[in-house]
Design an enzyme around this catalytic site. Structure first.
Site, PDB file in Angstrom:
ATOM      1  CB  ALA A  96      -2.987   4.911  -6.924  1.00  0.00           C
TER       2      ALA A  96
ATOM      3  CB  ALA B 128      -0.926   0.005   1.216  1.00  0.00           C
TER       4      ALA B 128
ATOM      5  CG  ASP C  65       7.928 -10.080   3.770  1.00  0.00           C
ATOM      6  OD1 ASP C  65       9.163 -10.145   3.892  1.00  0.00           O
ATOM      7  OD2 ASP C  65       7.332 -10.437   2.722  1.00  0.00           O
TER       8      ASP C  65
ATOM      9  CE1 TYR D  50       5.358  -8.301 -14.427  1.00  0.00           C
ATOM     10  CE2 TYR D  50       6.047  -8.204 -12.127  1.00  0.00           C
ATOM     11  CZ  TYR D  50       5.235  -7.769 -13.159  1.00  0.00           C
ATOM     12  OH  TYR D  50       4.281  -6.787 -12.923  1.00  0.00           O
TER      13      TYR D  50
HETATM   14  N1  LIG Z   1       4.503  -0.716 -12.543  1.00  0.00           N
HETATM   15  C1  LIG Z   1       3.987  -1.415 -13.546  1.00  0.00           C
HETATM   16  O1  LIG Z   1       4.259  -1.164 -14.744  1.00  0.00           O
HETATM   17  C2  LIG Z   1       3.062  -2.549 -13.269  1.00  0.00           C
HETATM   18  C3  LIG Z   1       2.959  -3.116 -11.988  1.00  0.00           C
HETATM   19  N2  LIG Z   1       2.115  -4.181 -11.800  1.00  0.00           N
HETATM   20  C4  LIG Z   1       1.988  -4.779 -10.484  1.00  0.00           C
HETATM   21  O2  LIG Z   1       1.470  -3.803  -9.579  1.00  0.00           O
HETATM   22  C5  LIG Z   1       1.839  -4.130  -8.234  1.00  0.00           C
HETATM   23  C6  LIG Z   1       2.424  -2.904  -7.564  1.00  0.00           C
HETATM   24  O3  LIG Z   1       3.566  -2.549  -8.294  1.00  0.00           O
HETATM   25  P1  LIG Z   1       4.084  -1.030  -8.392  1.00  0.00           P
HETATM   26  O4  LIG Z   1       3.136  -0.126  -7.691  1.00  0.00           O
HETATM   27  O5  LIG Z   1       4.443  -0.777  -9.791  1.00  0.00           O
HETATM   28  O6  LIG Z   1       5.436  -1.191  -7.566  1.00  0.00           O
HETATM   29  P2  LIG Z   1       6.109  -0.283  -6.451  1.00  0.00           P
HETATM   30  O7  LIG Z   1       7.483  -0.851  -6.297  1.00  0.00           O
HETATM   31  O8  LIG Z   1       5.941   1.156  -6.747  1.00  0.00           O
HETATM   32  O9  LIG Z   1       5.259  -0.612  -5.121  1.00  0.00           O
HETATM   33  C7  LIG Z   1       5.239  -1.909  -4.619  1.00  0.00           C
HETATM   34  C8  LIG Z   1       4.889  -1.839  -3.148  1.00  0.00           C
HETATM   35  O10 LIG Z   1       4.853  -3.175  -2.648  1.00  0.00           O
HETATM   36  C9  LIG Z   1       5.636  -3.241  -1.466  1.00  0.00           C
HETATM   37  N3  LIG Z   1       6.180  -4.597  -1.286  1.00  0.00           N
HETATM   38  C10 LIG Z   1       7.176  -5.184  -1.984  1.00  0.00           C
HETATM   39  N4  LIG Z   1       7.426  -6.411  -1.512  1.00  0.00           N
HETATM   40  C11 LIG Z   1       6.557  -6.617  -0.486  1.00  0.00           C
HETATM   41  C12 LIG Z   1       6.311  -7.690   0.411  1.00  0.00           C
HETATM   42  N5  LIG Z   1       7.065  -8.811   0.379  1.00  0.00           N
HETATM   43  N6  LIG Z   1       5.327  -7.565   1.327  1.00  0.00           N
HETATM   44  C13 LIG Z   1       4.603  -6.422   1.393  1.00  0.00           C
HETATM   45  N7  LIG Z   1       4.776  -5.349   0.589  1.00  0.00           N
HETATM   46  C14 LIG Z   1       5.748  -5.467  -0.341  1.00  0.00           C
HETATM   47  C15 LIG Z   1       6.719  -2.200  -1.649  1.00  0.00           C
HETATM   48  O11 LIG Z   1       7.284  -1.812  -0.401  1.00  0.00           O
HETATM   49  C16 LIG Z   1       5.950  -1.086  -2.326  1.00  0.00           C
HETATM   50  O12 LIG Z   1       5.342  -0.232  -1.393  1.00  0.00           O
HETATM   51  C17 LIG Z   1       2.827  -5.296  -8.373  1.00  0.00           C
HETATM   52  O13 LIG Z   1       2.152  -6.514  -8.117  1.00  0.00           O
HETATM   53  C18 LIG Z   1       3.257  -5.242  -9.839  1.00  0.00           C
HETATM   54  O14 LIG Z   1       3.648  -6.511 -10.324  1.00  0.00           O
HETATM   55  C19 LIG Z   1       1.343  -4.701 -12.805  1.00  0.00           C
HETATM   56  C20 LIG Z   1       1.419  -4.169 -14.061  1.00  0.00           C
HETATM   57  C21 LIG Z   1       2.263  -3.050 -14.370  1.00  0.00           C
HETATM   58  C1  LIG Z   2       9.438  -3.621 -17.630  1.00  0.00           C
HETATM   59  C2  LIG Z   2       8.390  -3.031 -16.795  1.00  0.00           C
HETATM   60  C3  LIG Z   2       7.450  -4.097 -16.326  1.00  0.00           C
HETATM   61  C4  LIG Z   2       6.425  -3.522 -15.399  1.00  0.00           C
HETATM   62  C5  LIG Z   2       5.577  -4.612 -14.880  1.00  0.00           C
HETATM   63  C6  LIG Z   2       4.422  -4.965 -15.720  1.00  0.00           C
HETATM   64  O1  LIG Z   2       3.690  -5.815 -15.322  1.00  0.00           O
HETATM   65  C7  LIG Z   2       4.178  -4.235 -17.018  1.00  0.00           C
HETATM   66  C8  LIG Z   2       3.626  -5.173 -18.071  1.00  0.00           C
HETATM   67  C9  LIG Z   2       3.537  -4.350 -19.330  1.00  0.00           C
HETATM   68  C10 LIG Z   2       3.454  -4.868 -20.530  1.00  0.00           C
HETATM   69  C11 LIG Z   2       3.321  -6.268 -20.832  1.00  0.00           C
HETATM   70  C12 LIG Z   2       3.145  -6.581 -22.152  1.00  0.00           C
HETATM   71  C13 LIG Z   2       2.871  -7.933 -22.603  1.00  0.00           C
HETATM   72  C14 LIG Z   2       2.547  -8.037 -23.919  1.00  0.00           C
HETATM   73  C15 LIG Z   2       2.215  -9.357 -24.553  1.00  0.00           C
HETATM   74  O2  LIG Z   2       2.181 -10.402 -23.609  1.00  0.00           O
HETATM   75  C16 LIG Z   2       0.819  -9.336 -25.163  1.00  0.00           C
HETATM   76  O3  LIG Z   2       0.642 -10.590 -25.776  1.00  0.00           O
HETATM   77  C17 LIG Z   2      -0.232  -9.146 -24.078  1.00  0.00           C
HETATM   78  C18 LIG Z   2      -1.623  -9.220 -24.736  1.00  0.00           C
HETATM   79  C19 LIG Z   2      -2.646  -8.566 -23.828  1.00  0.00           C
HETATM   80  C20 LIG Z   2      -3.847  -8.190 -24.658  1.00  0.00           C
HETATM   81  O4  LIG Z   2      -3.763  -7.159 -25.374  1.00  0.00           O
HETATM   82  O5  LIG Z   2      -4.832  -8.986 -24.631  1.00  0.00           O
END
Ligand SMILES: NC(=O)C1=CN([C@@H]2O[C@H](COP(=O)(O)OP(=O)(O)OC[C@H]3O[C@@H](n4cnc5c(N)ncnc54)[C@H](O)[C@@H]3O)[C@@H](O)[C@H]2O)C=CC1
Ligand SMILES: CCCCCC(=O)CC\C=C/C=C/C=C/[C@@H](O)[C@@H](O)CCCC(=O)O
Length: 257
Positions: free
Chosen positions: A20, A13, A64, A151
Protein backbone atom coordinates in the site's frame (compact mmCIF):
# COMPACT_ATOMS: atom_id res chain seq x y z
CA UNK A 1 7.78 17.59 0.10
CA UNK A 2 6.37 17.04 -3.39
CA UNK A 3 7.06 13.51 -4.61
CA UNK A 4 7.66 14.23 -8.29
CA UNK A 5 11.30 13.48 -9.06
CA UNK A 6 11.85 11.94 -5.65
CA UNK A 7 13.15 8.39 -5.10
CA UNK A 8 11.77 6.14 -2.39
CA UNK A 9 12.94 2.81 -0.98
CA UNK A 10 10.27 0.60 0.59
CA UNK A 11 11.26 -2.55 2.48
CA UNK A 12 8.70 -5.32 2.72
CA UNK A 13 7.11 -3.72 -0.34
CA UNK A 14 5.52 -6.82 -1.87
CA UNK A 15 2.55 -7.32 0.42
CA UNK A 16 0.29 -5.72 2.99
CA UNK A 17 1.20 -2.31 4.34
CA UNK A 18 4.40 -2.14 2.26
CA UNK A 19 2.44 -2.77 -0.93
CA UNK A 20 0.00 0.00 0.00
CA UNK A 21 2.87 2.38 0.78
CA UNK A 22 4.50 1.57 -2.57
CA UNK A 23 1.26 2.14 -4.45
CA UNK A 24 0.52 5.51 -2.85
CA UNK A 25 4.08 6.76 -3.38
CA UNK A 26 4.10 5.78 -7.08
CA UNK A 27 0.60 7.22 -7.53
CA UNK A 28 1.87 10.52 -6.13
CA UNK A 29 4.81 10.75 -8.49
CA UNK A 30 7.75 9.09 -6.71
CA UNK A 31 10.05 6.51 -8.24
CA UNK A 32 10.05 3.52 -5.90
CA UNK A 33 12.51 0.70 -5.25
CA UNK A 34 10.67 -2.34 -3.96
CA UNK A 35 12.85 -4.34 -1.55
CA UNK A 36 11.52 -7.69 -0.40
CA UNK A 37 12.39 -11.37 0.01
CA UNK A 38 9.16 -12.46 -1.67
CA UNK A 39 10.27 -12.23 -5.29
CA UNK A 40 7.09 -13.64 -6.79
CA UNK A 41 4.74 -11.22 -5.05
CA UNK A 42 7.07 -8.27 -5.61
CA UNK A 43 7.25 -8.99 -9.34
CA UNK A 44 3.47 -9.32 -9.49
CA UNK A 45 3.13 -5.90 -7.84
CA UNK A 46 5.75 -4.37 -10.15
CA UNK A 47 3.96 -5.76 -13.20
CA UNK A 48 0.72 -4.14 -12.07
CA UNK A 49 2.44 -0.83 -11.35
CA UNK A 50 4.29 -0.94 -14.69
CA UNK A 51 0.95 -1.30 -16.48
CA UNK A 52 -0.64 1.61 -14.62
CA UNK A 53 2.29 4.03 -14.26
CA UNK A 54 5.07 2.88 -16.63
CA UNK A 55 7.96 0.53 -15.97
CA UNK A 56 10.50 3.33 -15.47
CA UNK A 57 8.94 4.34 -12.15
CA UNK A 58 9.66 1.22 -10.12
CA UNK A 59 12.54 -1.15 -9.50
CA UNK A 60 12.49 -4.48 -7.66
CA UNK A 61 15.59 -5.62 -5.81
CA UNK A 62 15.45 -8.83 -3.83
CA UNK A 63 16.71 -7.86 -0.41
CA UNK A 64 16.61 -9.49 3.02
CA UNK A 65 16.90 -6.79 5.70
CA UNK A 66 18.78 -9.32 7.83
CA UNK A 67 21.69 -9.03 5.35
CA UNK A 68 23.95 -5.96 5.35
CA UNK A 69 25.42 -7.02 2.02
CA UNK A 70 22.02 -7.30 0.37
CA UNK A 71 20.94 -3.96 1.82
CA UNK A 72 24.14 -2.25 0.59
CA UNK A 73 23.65 -3.69 -2.90
CA UNK A 74 19.96 -2.77 -3.03
CA UNK A 75 20.60 0.82 -1.92
CA UNK A 76 23.45 1.24 -4.42
CA UNK A 77 21.37 -0.20 -7.26
CA UNK A 78 18.54 2.19 -6.33
CA UNK A 79 20.86 5.22 -6.24
CA UNK A 80 22.51 4.20 -9.52
CA UNK A 81 19.15 3.65 -11.23
CA UNK A 82 17.27 6.71 -10.02
CA UNK A 83 20.12 9.13 -9.24
CA UNK A 84 19.78 9.23 -5.47
CA UNK A 85 17.53 8.35 -2.51
CA UNK A 86 15.15 10.83 -0.83
CA UNK A 87 12.65 8.65 1.04
CA UNK A 88 13.01 5.38 2.98
CA UNK A 89 10.08 3.41 4.39
CA UNK A 90 11.43 0.79 6.81
CA UNK A 91 8.39 -1.42 6.72
CA UNK A 92 9.60 -5.04 6.52
CA UNK A 93 8.55 -7.00 9.56
CA UNK A 94 7.28 -10.29 10.92
CA UNK A 95 5.49 -11.45 14.05
CA UNK A 96 6.63 -14.82 15.34
CA UNK A 97 7.03 -15.32 19.06
CA UNK A 98 8.22 -18.85 18.34
CA UNK A 99 11.10 -17.35 16.35
CA UNK A 100 11.54 -14.26 18.48
CA UNK A 101 15.23 -13.76 17.66
CA UNK A 102 14.39 -13.63 13.94
CA UNK A 103 11.60 -11.20 14.77
CA UNK A 104 14.11 -8.97 16.55
CA UNK A 105 16.62 -9.29 13.70
CA UNK A 106 14.08 -8.22 11.08
CA UNK A 107 11.81 -5.78 12.91
CA UNK A 108 14.39 -3.84 14.93
CA UNK A 109 17.86 -4.66 13.66
CA UNK A 110 16.62 -4.47 10.06
CA UNK A 111 15.39 -0.92 10.62
CA UNK A 112 18.73 0.05 12.16
CA UNK A 113 20.75 -1.69 9.40
CA UNK A 114 18.86 0.04 6.57
CA UNK A 115 18.90 3.41 8.30
CA UNK A 116 22.62 3.36 9.03
CA UNK A 117 23.47 2.12 5.52
CA UNK A 118 21.24 4.64 3.72
CA UNK A 119 22.72 7.63 5.57
CA UNK A 120 25.67 7.83 3.16
CA UNK A 121 23.20 8.16 0.26
CA UNK A 122 20.87 10.71 1.92
CA UNK A 123 23.03 12.68 4.36
CA UNK A 124 23.65 16.23 3.15
CA UNK A 125 27.09 16.10 4.77
CA UNK A 126 28.11 13.28 2.40
CA UNK A 127 26.65 14.71 -0.79
CA UNK A 128 23.11 13.46 -0.31
CA UNK A 129 19.95 15.47 -0.82
CA UNK A 130 18.52 14.91 2.68
CA UNK A 131 15.00 13.57 2.85
CA UNK A 132 12.82 11.53 5.17
CA UNK A 133 12.75 8.09 6.80
CA UNK A 134 9.39 6.69 7.92
CA UNK A 135 9.51 3.56 10.06
CA UNK A 136 6.58 1.21 10.49
CA UNK A 137 6.36 0.76 14.24
CA UNK A 138 3.04 -0.27 15.83
CA UNK A 139 0.56 0.52 18.55
CA UNK A 140 2.39 -2.37 20.21
CA UNK A 141 5.39 -0.06 20.32
CA UNK A 142 3.55 2.42 22.52
CA UNK A 143 2.32 0.13 25.27
CA UNK A 144 2.31 -3.49 26.44
CA UNK A 145 1.14 -6.19 24.02
CA UNK A 146 0.73 -9.22 26.26
CA UNK A 147 0.29 -11.84 23.53
CA UNK A 148 3.50 -10.87 21.71
CA UNK A 149 6.12 -9.59 24.17
CA UNK A 150 9.16 -9.91 21.87
CA UNK A 151 7.30 -8.34 18.96
CA UNK A 152 6.21 -5.48 21.20
CA UNK A 153 9.83 -5.04 22.30
CA UNK A 154 10.94 -4.68 18.67
CA UNK A 155 8.34 -1.99 18.05
CA UNK A 156 9.23 -0.12 21.26
CA UNK A 157 12.79 -0.24 19.94
CA UNK A 158 11.74 1.21 16.60
CA UNK A 159 9.97 4.06 18.41
CA UNK A 160 13.03 4.82 20.54
CA UNK A 161 15.35 4.57 17.53
CA UNK A 162 13.16 6.86 15.43
CA UNK A 163 12.94 9.52 18.16
CA UNK A 164 16.71 9.35 18.73
CA UNK A 165 17.59 9.55 15.03
CA UNK A 166 15.31 12.57 14.62
CA UNK A 167 17.29 14.45 17.27
CA UNK A 168 20.68 13.17 16.06
CA UNK A 169 19.81 14.36 12.56
CA UNK A 170 18.94 17.87 13.75
CA UNK A 171 22.14 18.25 15.76
CA UNK A 172 24.25 16.67 12.99
CA UNK A 173 22.54 18.72 10.25
CA UNK A 174 21.91 15.62 8.14
CA UNK A 175 18.85 17.20 6.51
CA UNK A 176 16.87 14.00 7.10
CA UNK A 177 13.59 13.73 9.02
CA UNK A 178 12.72 10.56 10.95
CA UNK A 179 9.10 9.63 11.75
CA UNK A 180 7.11 6.50 12.53
CA UNK A 181 3.60 5.24 11.89
CA UNK A 182 2.02 3.21 14.71
CA UNK A 183 -0.94 1.20 13.41
CA UNK A 184 -3.37 -0.95 15.37
CA UNK A 185 -4.64 -4.16 13.75
CA UNK A 186 -4.27 -4.06 9.96
CA UNK A 187 -5.83 -6.57 7.56
CA UNK A 188 -2.72 -8.31 6.19
CA UNK A 189 -1.12 -11.74 6.00
CA UNK A 190 0.80 -10.94 9.18
CA UNK A 191 -2.48 -10.68 11.07
CA UNK A 192 -3.94 -13.73 9.36
CA UNK A 193 -0.98 -15.86 10.43
CA UNK A 194 -1.12 -14.87 14.11
CA UNK A 195 -2.68 -18.07 15.51
CA UNK A 196 0.37 -20.04 14.32
CA UNK A 197 2.92 -17.50 15.48
CA UNK A 198 2.26 -16.88 19.19
CA UNK A 199 4.83 -19.50 20.28
CA UNK A 200 4.75 -20.09 24.03
CA UNK A 201 1.95 -17.53 24.27
CA UNK A 202 -0.47 -19.49 22.07
CA UNK A 203 -2.66 -20.01 25.16
CA UNK A 204 -3.43 -16.29 24.91
CA UNK A 205 -4.90 -16.56 21.40
CA UNK A 206 -8.44 -15.90 22.64
CA UNK A 207 -7.33 -12.69 24.33
CA UNK A 208 -5.83 -11.70 21.00
CA UNK A 209 -9.13 -12.28 19.24
CA UNK A 210 -10.95 -10.21 21.87
CA UNK A 211 -8.51 -7.33 21.32
CA UNK A 212 -9.09 -7.43 17.57
CA UNK A 213 -12.87 -7.54 18.04
CA UNK A 214 -12.71 -4.64 20.50
CA UNK A 215 -10.31 -2.45 18.49
CA UNK A 216 -11.41 -3.33 14.98
CA UNK A 217 -9.14 -3.57 11.96
CA UNK A 218 -7.67 -1.10 9.47
CA UNK A 219 -7.17 -1.42 5.71
CA UNK A 220 -3.52 -1.11 4.61
CA UNK A 221 -4.40 1.89 2.43
CA UNK A 222 -5.33 3.88 5.56
CA UNK A 223 -1.85 3.26 6.97
CA UNK A 224 -0.31 4.25 3.62
CA UNK A 225 -2.16 7.58 3.71
CA UNK A 226 -0.64 8.23 7.14
CA UNK A 227 2.83 7.36 5.82
CA UNK A 228 2.27 9.80 2.93
CA UNK A 229 1.46 12.52 5.50
CA UNK A 230 4.67 11.80 7.43
CA UNK A 231 6.68 11.84 4.17
CA UNK A 232 5.25 15.01 2.65
CA UNK A 233 4.73 17.23 5.72
CA UNK A 234 8.17 18.74 6.17
CA UNK A 235 7.24 19.95 9.66
CA UNK A 236 7.20 16.33 10.85
CA UNK A 237 10.40 15.08 12.46
CA UNK A 238 10.40 12.73 15.46
CA UNK A 239 6.66 12.38 15.05
CA UNK A 240 4.68 9.18 15.64
CA UNK A 241 1.26 8.85 14.03
CA UNK A 242 -1.03 6.41 15.87
CA UNK A 243 -3.62 4.86 13.56
CA UNK A 244 -6.64 3.12 15.06
CA UNK A 245 -9.64 1.76 13.17
CA UNK A 246 -11.62 4.93 13.64
CA UNK A 247 -9.06 7.68 14.17
CA UNK A 248 -5.49 8.85 13.83
CA UNK A 249 -3.55 11.02 16.29
CA UNK A 250 -0.01 12.18 16.89
CA UNK A 251 1.55 10.63 19.98
CA UNK A 252 2.90 12.90 22.73
CA UNK A 253 5.69 11.43 24.82
CA UNK A 254 6.49 12.27 28.48
CA UNK A 255 9.36 14.72 28.98
CA UNK A 256 12.12 12.74 30.70
CA UNK A 257 14.76 15.47 31.20
N1 LIG B 1 -0.66 -6.14 10.24
C1 LIG B 1 -0.75 -5.43 11.35
O1 LIG B 1 -1.72 -5.53 12.13
C2 LIG B 1 0.35 -4.49 11.72
C3 LIG B 1 1.61 -4.55 11.11
N2 LIG B 1 2.59 -3.68 11.52
C4 LIG B 1 3.90 -3.72 10.90
O2 LIG B 1 3.76 -3.42 9.51
C5 LIG B 1 4.86 -3.97 8.77
C6 LIG B 1 4.33 -4.73 7.58
O3 LIG B 1 3.53 -5.77 8.08
P1 LIG B 1 2.28 -6.36 7.26
O4 LIG B 1 2.09 -5.60 6.00
O5 LIG B 1 1.17 -6.51 8.21
O6 LIG B 1 2.86 -7.81 6.97
P2 LIG B 1 2.86 -8.71 5.66
O7 LIG B 1 3.32 -10.05 6.13
O8 LIG B 1 1.58 -8.60 4.93
O9 LIG B 1 4.01 -8.06 4.74
C7 LIG B 1 5.32 -8.04 5.20
C8 LIG B 1 6.24 -7.93 3.99
O10 LIG B 1 7.58 -7.88 4.47
C9 LIG B 1 8.35 -8.83 3.76
N3 LIG B 1 9.47 -9.31 4.58
C10 LIG B 1 9.42 -10.14 5.64
N4 LIG B 1 10.65 -10.38 6.12
C11 LIG B 1 11.51 -9.67 5.35
C12 LIG B 1 12.92 -9.50 5.32
N5 LIG B 1 13.72 -10.16 6.19
N6 LIG B 1 13.47 -8.68 4.40
C13 LIG B 1 12.67 -8.05 3.50
N7 LIG B 1 11.33 -8.17 3.44
C14 LIG B 1 10.77 -8.97 4.36
C15 LIG B 1 7.38 -9.94 3.40
O11 LIG B 1 7.86 -10.72 2.31
C16 LIG B 1 6.14 -9.15 3.06
O12 LIG B 1 6.12 -8.75 1.72
C17 LIG B 1 5.61 -4.84 9.79
O13 LIG B 1 6.74 -4.14 10.27
C18 LIG B 1 4.60 -5.04 10.92
O14 LIG B 1 5.24 -5.27 12.16
C19 LIG B 1 2.38 -2.72 12.48
C20 LIG B 1 1.16 -2.64 13.09
C21 LIG B 1 0.06 -3.49 12.74
C1 LIG C 1 -1.98 -10.01 16.71
C2 LIG C 1 -1.83 -9.15 15.54
C3 LIG C 1 -0.67 -8.23 15.72
C4 LIG C 1 -0.46 -7.40 14.49
C5 LIG C 1 0.75 -6.58 14.66
C6 LIG C 1 0.54 -5.28 15.33
O1 LIG C 1 1.48 -4.57 15.46
C7 LIG C 1 -0.84 -4.89 15.79
C8 LIG C 1 -0.78 -4.12 17.10
C9 LIG C 1 -2.21 -3.88 17.49
C10 LIG C 1 -2.59 -3.58 18.71
C11 LIG C 1 -1.71 -3.31 19.82
C12 LIG C 1 -2.31 -2.91 20.98
C13 LIG C 1 -1.55 -2.48 22.14
C14 LIG C 1 -2.31 -1.94 23.14
C15 LIG C 1 -1.69 -1.43 24.41
O2 LIG C 1 -0.28 -1.47 24.37
C16 LIG C 1 -2.03 0.04 24.62
O3 LIG C 1 -1.46 0.39 25.86
C17 LIG C 1 -1.42 0.89 23.52
C18 LIG C 1 -1.72 2.37 23.83
C19 LIG C 1 -1.58 3.19 22.57
C20 LIG C 1 -2.34 4.48 22.75
O4 LIG C 1 -3.59 4.44 22.64
O5 LIG C 1 -1.66 5.50 23.08
Amino acid sequence: MALNGKTAVVTGAALGIGRAITEILVKNGAKVALLDVNEAEAKTLKKALDKQYGQENTLFVKCDVESEEQIKAALQTTADTFGGIDIVCNNAGILNEGEWEKTVSINLLGVIRVTYLVLKHMNKLSGGRGGVVVNTASMAGLGPFLTCPAYSATKHGVVGFTRSMALASIVSDYGIRFNAVCPGFVQTDLMDNIPNNLGQFSHLADIEKEMVEKMGTIHPSVVAECVLELVTDERKNGDHLLVKSNQKSYVTFPEVL
